[in-house]
Design an enzyme around this catalytic site. Sequence first.
Site, PDB file in Angstrom:
ATOM      1  N   SER A  10      23.052 -21.622  10.511  1.00 51.82           N
ATOM      2  CA  SER A  10      22.032 -20.950  11.321  1.00 51.82           C
ATOM      3  C   SER A  10      21.514 -19.775  10.505  1.00 51.82           C
ATOM      4  O   SER A  10      22.206 -19.286   9.595  1.00 51.82           O
ATOM      5  CB  SER A  10      22.621 -20.484  12.655  1.00 51.82           C
ATOM      6  OG  SER A  10      23.818 -19.775  12.455  1.00 51.82           O
ATOM      7  N   GLU A  12      19.448 -15.953  10.592  1.00 52.14           N
ATOM      8  CA  GLU A  12      19.044 -14.804  11.415  1.00 52.14           C
ATOM      9  C   GLU A  12      17.841 -14.080  10.796  1.00 52.14           C
ATOM     10  O   GLU A  12      17.796 -13.865   9.590  1.00 52.14           O
ATOM     11  CB  GLU A  12      20.238 -13.847  11.518  1.00 52.14           C
ATOM     12  CG  GLU A  12      19.957 -12.627  12.368  1.00 52.14           C
ATOM     13  CD  GLU A  12      21.209 -11.801  12.593  1.00 52.14           C
ATOM     14  OE1 GLU A  12      22.256 -12.360  12.987  1.00 52.14           O
ATOM     15  OE2 GLU A  12      21.135 -10.578  12.367  1.00 52.14           O
ATOM     16  N   ASP A 103      23.564  -0.614  19.199  1.00 47.52           N
ATOM     17  CA  ASP A 103      23.774   0.794  18.878  1.00 47.52           C
ATOM     18  C   ASP A 103      22.573   1.563  19.404  1.00 47.52           C
ATOM     19  O   ASP A 103      21.548   0.977  19.722  1.00 47.52           O
ATOM     20  CB  ASP A 103      23.877   0.992  17.355  1.00 47.52           C
ATOM     21  CG  ASP A 103      25.146   0.355  16.799  1.00 47.52           C
ATOM     22  OD1 ASP A 103      26.226   0.575  17.397  1.00 47.52           O
ATOM     23  OD2 ASP A 103      25.050  -0.369  15.797  1.00 47.52           O
ATOM     24  N   HIS A 260      26.563 -18.593   9.376  1.00 45.16           N
ATOM     25  CA  HIS A 260      25.375 -17.920   9.912  1.00 45.16           C
ATOM     26  C   HIS A 260      24.869 -16.983   8.816  1.00 45.16           C
ATOM     27  O   HIS A 260      25.598 -16.083   8.377  1.00 45.16           O
ATOM     28  CB  HIS A 260      25.775 -17.128  11.165  1.00 45.16           C
ATOM     29  CG  HIS A 260      24.653 -16.388  11.821  1.00 45.16           C
ATOM     30  ND1 HIS A 260      23.752 -17.001  12.652  1.00 45.16           N
ATOM     31  CD2 HIS A 260      24.291 -15.070  11.767  1.00 45.16           C
ATOM     32  CE1 HIS A 260      22.873 -16.103  13.110  1.00 45.16           C
ATOM     33  NE2 HIS A 260      23.182 -14.929  12.575  1.00 45.16           N
TER      34      HIS A 260
HETATM   35  P1  FAD Z   1      31.164  -4.320  21.750  1.00 46.04           P
HETATM   36  O1  FAD Z   1      31.790  -5.653  21.750  1.00 46.04           O
HETATM   37  O2  FAD Z   1      30.859  -3.687  23.064  1.00 46.04           O
HETATM   38  O3  FAD Z   1      32.135  -3.364  20.899  1.00 46.04           O
HETATM   39  C1  FAD Z   1      31.725  -2.076  20.461  1.00 46.04           C
HETATM   40  C2  FAD Z   1      32.948  -1.166  20.247  1.00 46.04           C
HETATM   41  O4  FAD Z   1      33.562  -0.852  21.502  1.00 46.04           O
HETATM   42  C3  FAD Z   1      34.079  -1.783  19.413  1.00 46.04           C
HETATM   43  O5  FAD Z   1      34.670  -0.739  18.699  1.00 46.04           O
HETATM   44  C4  FAD Z   1      35.053  -2.356  20.442  1.00 46.04           C
HETATM   45  O6  FAD Z   1      36.393  -2.324  19.955  1.00 46.04           O
HETATM   46  C5  FAD Z   1      34.870  -1.426  21.629  1.00 46.04           C
HETATM   47  N1  FAD Z   1      34.859  -2.131  22.918  1.00 46.04           N
HETATM   48  C6  FAD Z   1      34.407  -3.387  23.178  1.00 46.04           C
HETATM   49  N2  FAD Z   1      34.479  -3.667  24.499  1.00 46.04           N
HETATM   50  C7  FAD Z   1      34.968  -2.548  25.084  1.00 46.04           C
HETATM   51  C8  FAD Z   1      35.247  -2.193  26.444  1.00 46.04           C
HETATM   52  N3  FAD Z   1      35.034  -3.048  27.433  1.00 46.04           N
HETATM   53  N4  FAD Z   1      35.745  -0.936  26.691  1.00 46.04           N
HETATM   54  C9  FAD Z   1      35.950  -0.056  25.688  1.00 46.04           C
HETATM   55  N5  FAD Z   1      35.702  -0.337  24.382  1.00 46.04           N
HETATM   56  C10 FAD Z   1      35.211  -1.557  24.083  1.00 46.04           C
HETATM   57  N6  FAD Z   1      22.755  -4.668  16.649  1.00 46.04           N
HETATM   58  C11 FAD Z   1      21.524  -4.532  17.188  1.00 46.04           C
HETATM   59  O7  FAD Z   1      21.132  -3.407  17.536  1.00 46.04           O
HETATM   60  N7  FAD Z   1      20.702  -5.608  17.347  1.00 46.04           N
HETATM   61  C12 FAD Z   1      21.080  -6.864  17.009  1.00 46.04           C
HETATM   62  O8  FAD Z   1      20.314  -7.813  17.180  1.00 46.04           O
HETATM   63  C13 FAD Z   1      22.370  -7.046  16.430  1.00 46.04           C
HETATM   64  N8  FAD Z   1      22.815  -8.275  16.096  1.00 46.04           N
HETATM   65  C14 FAD Z   1      24.094  -8.428  15.630  1.00 46.04           C
HETATM   66  C15 FAD Z   1      24.557  -9.715  15.362  1.00 46.04           C
HETATM   67  C16 FAD Z   1      25.850  -9.908  14.885  1.00 46.04           C
HETATM   68  C17 FAD Z   1      26.328 -11.319  14.607  1.00 46.04           C
HETATM   69  C18 FAD Z   1      26.695  -8.793  14.657  1.00 46.04           C
HETATM   70  C19 FAD Z   1      28.090  -8.989  14.117  1.00 46.04           C
HETATM   71  C20 FAD Z   1      26.242  -7.510  14.940  1.00 46.04           C
HETATM   72  C21 FAD Z   1      24.952  -7.317  15.435  1.00 46.04           C
HETATM   73  N9  FAD Z   1      24.462  -6.046  15.753  1.00 46.04           N
HETATM   74  C22 FAD Z   1      23.199  -5.889  16.277  1.00 46.04           C
HETATM   75  C23 FAD Z   1      25.290  -4.849  15.544  1.00 46.04           C
HETATM   76  C24 FAD Z   1      26.077  -4.480  16.845  1.00 46.04           C
HETATM   77  O9  FAD Z   1      25.186  -4.192  17.888  1.00 46.04           O
HETATM   78  C25 FAD Z   1      26.935  -3.270  16.522  1.00 46.04           C
HETATM   79  O10 FAD Z   1      27.967  -3.636  15.656  1.00 46.04           O
HETATM   80  C26 FAD Z   1      27.457  -2.521  17.744  1.00 46.04           C
HETATM   81  O11 FAD Z   1      28.013  -1.288  17.264  1.00 46.04           O
HETATM   82  C27 FAD Z   1      28.551  -3.248  18.491  1.00 46.04           C
HETATM   83  O12 FAD Z   1      28.066  -4.295  19.221  1.00 46.04           O
HETATM   84  P2  FAD Z   1      29.112  -5.318  19.939  1.00 46.04           P
HETATM   85  O13 FAD Z   1      28.325  -6.263  20.703  1.00 46.04           O
HETATM   86  O14 FAD Z   1      30.088  -5.820  18.954  1.00 46.04           O
HETATM   87  O15 FAD Z   1      29.822  -4.267  20.915  1.00 46.04           O
END
Ligand code: FAD
Length: 280
Positions: A10, A12, A103, A260
Amino acid sequence: MISANATSISFEFFPPKTEQGHAKLAETRLALAALEPEYFSVTYGAGGSTRDNTKSVVLDGLNAGFNTAPHLSFGGDETDTIIALLQEYAAAGVNRLVALRGDLPSGFGGGARLVHANELVSFIRQHCGEQFHIAVAAYPEIHPEATSYDTDIGFLKKKFDAGASSAITQYFFNPDAYAYFIDQCQASGVEQPIYPGIMPITNFDNLLRFSKNCGAEIPRWLCYRAEALQHKPAELNAFYLEFVTQLCEKLIALGAPGIHFYTMNQAEPSIAICQNLGLQ
Ligand code: FAD
C-alpha cells in the site's frame, strides 16, 4: 483492488497544497497503480488542518477507480463534523480508514484536546458498525510520549480491543525492532496483522529531521555511510535503495504481512524498491 502479490503493498500520500501538486499526485498515483497496491492512503494534517484537502484527494482516488483510505483524527472538530465526514466517506465508497490520535499543529493554543486512537476506533465502530476496515498506528521503536514499552503495547492492544482491524507501523530501519515488537504484541494477545511502514530514503537531512520528531532511530553506520557518499549522488541513491530493499527482504522473511510505503508523494523510490523485491 486485490494485489496479485502474496505480500500486499500500500502507498501513503499527503494532500498537496497547490493545484500543481494535485496534478503531480495524480501522475504519481497512476505510476504506483501499476504495482497493483491493495490501497492508497491519504494523511490528515495535524489537528484536522487538511480535512477538506484530504477528502478531495480521497475522492479523486476513488473516482479514478482506486481503493483509497483516508487517515482520520478528531483534531479540533466536534463529533457531529466527524460523523458527517464518516457518512460522506461511506457514501463515496470508502471501505478503509486509518484512525489516529494525531498531534497538535505547532502554535495550537491551550484548550485543544487530543483524543486517543482507541477512543476514535470505538467511536467509529459505535456510529458505523463494521462498515470500515480500521487500521491504527503501531510503534516498534515505541511512541515518543510512551511511558514504557509495555504500556505502549498495552495501548495498541486497547485499539484492537476497541475494534481496529490491523496496524501500520511508524517507519524504522532496524528489522530486529519489528521482530521483537511482533513477539511482544502476540504475547499480549494481539492477533491482527501489523504492517511495517517503510520510508524510502531520498533526502537524508529531511529524514533526520522527521526521525527526531517521531522517534525513529537512524543507525549510526548509515549516517556515516551517507556522509561518506554525500558528493556522489548516484552511489548514494544506489546505497539507500539497496539498504531499504534489504530491510524489506528481512521483514518479509520475518513474516510481515505486507509493506506500507511512506511515498512522500514520489513514485520512483517505492517503485525501485518493489522492483528489487520482485513485487510487480
Ligand atoms: P495513540 O494511540 O492515542 O497514542 C499516543 C500516545 O498516547 C502513545 O504514547 C500511547 O502510548 C499513549 N496512549 C494511547 N492510548 C492511550 C490511552 N487510552 N490513555 C493514555 N495514553 C494512551 N499524524 C497525523 O497528524 N496525520 C496522519 O495522517 C498520520 N498518519 C499516521 C500514519 C501512521 C501509519 C503512523 C504510524 C502515524 C501517523 N501519524 C499521523 C502520526 C500520529 O498521529 C502520531 O504518532 C501521534 O503522536 C500518535 O497517534 P496514535 O494514533 O498512535 O495515538
